[in-house]
Design a protein around this motif. Structure first.
Motif, PDB file in Angstrom:
ATOM      1  N   VAL A   1       0.862  -1.190   0.000  1.00 23.25           N
ATOM      2  CA  VAL A   1       0.000   0.000   0.000  1.00 23.25           C
ATOM      3  C   VAL A   1       0.894   1.234   0.000  1.00 23.25           C
TER       4      VAL A   1
ATOM      5  N   GLY B   1       7.247   2.233  -1.712  1.00 25.33           N
ATOM      6  CA  GLY B   1       6.326   1.158  -2.076  1.00 25.33           C
ATOM      7  C   GLY B   1       6.667   0.559  -3.430  1.00 25.33           C
TER       8      GLY B   1
ATOM      9  N   LEU C   1      -1.316  -0.785  -4.287  1.00 27.58           N
ATOM     10  CA  LEU C   1      -2.515   0.056  -4.089  1.00 27.58           C
ATOM     11  C   LEU C   1      -2.114   1.464  -3.662  1.00 27.58           C
TER      12      LEU C   1
ATOM     13  N   LYS D   1      -3.721   7.544  -5.620  1.00 31.68           N
ATOM     14  CA  LYS D   1      -3.514   8.381  -6.817  1.00 31.68           C
ATOM     15  C   LYS D   1      -3.998   7.646  -8.058  1.00 31.68           C
TER      16      LYS D   1
ATOM     17  N   THR E   1       3.218   1.426   3.235  1.00 34.16           N
ATOM     18  CA  THR E   1       4.156   2.546   3.048  1.00 34.16           C
ATOM     19  C   THR E   1       3.400   3.860   2.832  1.00 34.16           C
ATOM     20  N   SER E   2       2.063   3.797   2.883  1.00 33.14           N
ATOM     21  CA  SER E   2       1.271   4.996   2.568  1.00 33.14           C
ATOM     22  C   SER E   2       1.538   6.091   3.591  1.00 33.14           C
ATOM     23  N   GLY E   3       1.636   7.315   3.091  1.00 27.48           N
ATOM     24  CA  GLY E   3       1.883   8.442   3.981  1.00 27.48           C
ATOM     25  C   GLY E   3       2.859   9.414   3.373  1.00 27.48           C
TER      26      GLY E   3
ATOM     27  N   PRO F   1       6.538  11.435   3.325  1.00 27.33           N
ATOM     28  CA  PRO F   1       7.940  11.352   3.788  1.00 27.33           C
ATOM     29  C   PRO F   1       8.411  12.709   4.319  1.00 27.33           C
TER      30      PRO F   1
ATOM     31  N   ASN G   1       0.390  11.137   9.107  1.00 27.24           N
ATOM     32  CA  ASN G   1       0.457   9.709   8.789  1.00 27.24           C
ATOM     33  C   ASN G   1      -0.394   8.812   9.693  1.00 27.24           C
TER      34      ASN G   1
ATOM     35  N   ILE H   1      -3.751   8.022   8.136  1.00 22.54           N
ATOM     36  CA  ILE H   1      -3.572   7.226   6.908  1.00 22.54           C
ATOM     37  C   ILE H   1      -3.290   5.767   7.274  1.00 22.54           C
TER      38      ILE H   1
ATOM     39  N   GLY I   1      12.477  -1.080  10.314  1.00 21.11           N
ATOM     40  CA  GLY I   1      13.385   0.038  10.589  1.00 21.11           C
ATOM     41  C   GLY I   1      14.772  -0.494  10.907  1.00 21.11           C
TER      42      GLY I   1
ATOM     43  N   HIS J   1      13.439   3.884  15.649  1.00 24.56           N
ATOM     44  CA  HIS J   1      13.916   4.252  14.308  1.00 24.56           C
ATOM     45  C   HIS J   1      13.881   5.784  14.194  1.00 24.56           C
TER      46      HIS J   1
ATOM     47  N   SER K   1      12.963  11.549   1.535  1.00 28.00           N
ATOM     48  CA  SER K   1      13.718  10.461   2.167  1.00 28.00           C
ATOM     49  C   SER K   1      14.053   9.354   1.176  1.00 28.00           C
TER      50      SER K   1
HETATM   51  N1  NAD Z   1      10.530   2.659   8.152  1.00 31.58           N
HETATM   52  C1  NAD Z   1      11.494   3.016   7.303  1.00 31.58           C
HETATM   53  O1  NAD Z   1      12.623   2.558   7.414  1.00 31.58           O
HETATM   54  C2  NAD Z   1      11.192   3.986   6.205  1.00 31.58           C
HETATM   55  C3  NAD Z   1      12.084   4.152   5.130  1.00 31.58           C
HETATM   56  C4  NAD Z   1      11.769   5.048   4.114  1.00 31.58           C
HETATM   57  C5  NAD Z   1      10.562   5.753   4.172  1.00 31.58           C
HETATM   58  N2  NAD Z   1       9.727   5.569   5.215  1.00 31.58           N
HETATM   59  C6  NAD Z   1       8.427   6.241   5.286  1.00 31.58           C
HETATM   60  O2  NAD Z   1       7.579   5.624   4.305  1.00 31.58           O
HETATM   61  C7  NAD Z   1       6.577   6.560   3.910  1.00 31.58           C
HETATM   62  C8  NAD Z   1       6.532   6.632   2.385  1.00 31.58           C
HETATM   63  O3  NAD Z   1       7.704   7.203   1.865  1.00 31.58           O
HETATM   64  P1  NAD Z   1       7.852   7.430   0.295  1.00 31.58           P
HETATM   65  O4  NAD Z   1       9.178   8.016   0.081  1.00 31.58           O
HETATM   66  O5  NAD Z   1       7.462   6.208  -0.428  1.00 31.58           O
HETATM   67  O6  NAD Z   1       6.735   8.553   0.057  1.00 31.58           O
HETATM   68  P2  NAD Z   1       5.975   8.872  -1.317  1.00 31.58           P
HETATM   69  O7  NAD Z   1       5.328  10.213  -1.142  1.00 31.58           O
HETATM   70  O8  NAD Z   1       6.873   8.668  -2.466  1.00 31.58           O
HETATM   71  O9  NAD Z   1       4.850   7.749  -1.386  1.00 31.58           O
HETATM   72  C9  NAD Z   1       3.807   7.679  -0.456  1.00 31.58           C
HETATM   73  C10 NAD Z   1       2.579   7.200  -1.214  1.00 31.58           C
HETATM   74  O10 NAD Z   1       1.540   6.980  -0.271  1.00 31.58           O
HETATM   75  C11 NAD Z   1       0.323   7.281  -0.961  1.00 31.58           C
HETATM   76  N3  NAD Z   1      -0.772   7.446  -0.032  1.00 31.58           N
HETATM   77  C12 NAD Z   1      -1.056   8.500   0.777  1.00 31.58           C
HETATM   78  N4  NAD Z   1      -2.189   8.255   1.465  1.00 31.58           N
HETATM   79  C13 NAD Z   1      -2.622   7.027   1.082  1.00 31.58           C
HETATM   80  C14 NAD Z   1      -3.727   6.227   1.452  1.00 31.58           C
HETATM   81  N5  NAD Z   1      -4.633   6.632   2.347  1.00 31.58           N
HETATM   82  N6  NAD Z   1      -3.875   5.019   0.861  1.00 31.58           N
HETATM   83  C15 NAD Z   1      -2.972   4.580  -0.058  1.00 31.58           C
HETATM   84  N7  NAD Z   1      -1.900   5.304  -0.441  1.00 31.58           N
HETATM   85  C16 NAD Z   1      -1.723   6.512   0.129  1.00 31.58           C
HETATM   86  C17 NAD Z   1       0.646   8.542  -1.725  1.00 31.58           C
HETATM   87  O11 NAD Z   1      -0.292   8.789  -2.763  1.00 31.58           O
HETATM   88  C18 NAD Z   1       2.052   8.222  -2.238  1.00 31.58           C
HETATM   89  O12 NAD Z   1       2.025   7.664  -3.535  1.00 31.58           O
HETATM   90  C19 NAD Z   1       6.951   7.871   4.593  1.00 31.58           C
HETATM   91  O13 NAD Z   1       6.185   8.043   5.773  1.00 31.58           O
HETATM   92  C20 NAD Z   1       8.423   7.703   4.937  1.00 31.58           C
HETATM   93  O14 NAD Z   1       8.817   8.502   6.027  1.00 31.58           O
HETATM   94  C21 NAD Z   1      10.029   4.712   6.233  1.00 31.58           C
END
Ligand code: NAD
Ligand code: LMR
Length: 310
Positions: A6, A12, A31, A34, A77-79, A81, A95, A98, A144, A175, A224
């Motif tokens: 997701v 993702g 999923l 967008k 992964t939704s949310g 960055p 986040n 979400i 993490g 993390h 990120s």
């Molecule tokens: N835990 C870790 O080690 C780690 C590592 C990297 C990134 N992250 C986190 O992962 C998240 C995603 O990062 P990214 O770089 O892929 O961001 P990104 O903006 O490239 O992608 C996030 C996607 O989530 C989608 N989204 C938002 N709300 C949604 C919903 N309700 N349902 C489905 N999709 C939805 C957005 O449309 C977007 O395409 C961030 O919070 C980032 O901080 C965590």
């Protein structure tokens, strides 16, 4: 096996790419909210599969959860960055809703799924997903520590000028830029302590670089990182679907282990087909345990902030 990812953004999509290349499942669903993006990325991936020789069926879904039905593992992964200068913790307000909404919708279609939480602040999002879904604790895994440990090995291998494949090095704790704990004392190069090869000052620098590893990349990239996070997510999914019983540091619910309760935070766990199967006690020394307790306090404060926004 069926896996859903997701959020089809940077992390993702990279996770999905790695999962498909490794052929970890017969069916992979991507999923996002967008319109068109997931269908486009799924088609692009599927066309890349014809070159790479793997046969995973990849399905794009714009917010249609029925397509995720029967998933064994779901990577969230939704949310949003962070941007340069921000902490991961600053993302909690956006986040939390979400992640909670996605986790609940996923379980309606896939009640048996194991959830891998990636969205930040990850430890708090993992705790939130656990509380919201009331799933058995072993089925919620925060990603993490595996990523932070990969960065730890990268900085160690660079300082030692050796292959990272010959290193064992683990990061535990939260993390976060100030909460993670690279376990320098326990890091080894082919079973010998890395302190045999690096002086204390260099080891301290390696640990400090590891802790701000994500922030350093965010400054360089303007958002990120995604390659190592996507690979880390796929490695975790692999350990689940192949029932590998691999030791991977993950954020999981503690119930007295490492001296903490009612908190999700990074500890070494064995990962297999039922999720995280057991916590391994690394027998921290006094200094490491004090750092872990401090890290847990910070994560607990972040969890408490959930009440204010929810
Ligand atoms: N835990 C870790 O080690 C780690 C590592 C990297 C990134 N992250 C986190 O992962 C998240 C995603 O990062 P990214 O770089 O892929 O961001 P990104 O903006 O490239 O992608 C996030 C996607 O989530 C989608 N989204 C938002 N709300 C949604 C919903 N309700 N349902 C489905 N999709 C939805 C957005 O449309 C977007 O395409 C961030 O919070 C980032 O901080 C965590
Ligand atoms: O640094 C970030 O905000 C994203 C992620 O947690 C990472 O460590 O790459």
């Amino acid at each position: 096996m069926k896996v859903t990812v997701v959020g089809a953004g940077a992390v993702g999509a990279t996770a999905a790419d790695n999962i498909a290349r490794k052929e970890l499942c017969e069916e992979l669903v991507l999923l996002d909210i967008k319109d068109g993006i997931t269908e486009g990325k799924a088609m692009d991936f599927a066309q890349s599969q014809t070159l790479l020789g793997s046969d995973t069926k990849i399905i794009g879904s714009t917010n249609d959860y029925s397509k995720t039905k029967g998933s064994n593992v779901v990577v969230i992964t939704s949310g949003v960055p962070r941007k340069p200068g921000m902490s991961r913790e600053e993302l909690i307000g956006i986040n939390a809703d979400i992640v909670e909404g996605v986790a609940l919708k996923i379980l309606e279609e896939s009640p048996e799924a194991i959830l891998v939480i990636i969205s930040n602040p990850m430890d708090t999002m993992t705790y939130l997903a656990l509380k919201a879904t009331k799933l058995p604790k072993n089925r919620i895994i925060g990603m993490g520590g595996i990523l932070d440990s990969a960065r730890f090995k990268y900085f160690l291998s660079t300082a030692m000028n050796v292959s990272a494949q010959d290193l064992q090095a683990v990061v535990i704790g939260g993390h976060g830029d100030t909460t993670m704990i690279p376990l320098t004392r326990l890091a080894t190069y082919n079973s010998t302590p890395v302190s045999n090869y690096l002086d204390e000052e260099t080891l301290n620098k390696v640990a400090a670089d590891t802790m701000v590893g994500g922030a350093t990349l965010t400054k360089l990239l303007g958002t990120s990182a995604w390659y190592a996070p996507g690979a880390a997510a796929a490695t975790l999914v692999e350990a689940i679907v192949r029932d590998e019983k691999k030791l991977i540091p993950c954020s999981v619910l503690l119930d007295g282990e490492y001296g903490q309760k009612d908190i999700c935070i990074g500890v070494p766990v064995v990962i297999g087909k039922t999720g995280w199967e057991k916590i391994i006690d690394f027998k921290l020394n006094e200094d490491e345990q004090a750092k872990f307790n401090k890290s847990a306090d910070a994560v607990r404060n972040m969890n408490a902030a959930l009440n204010k926004i929810g």
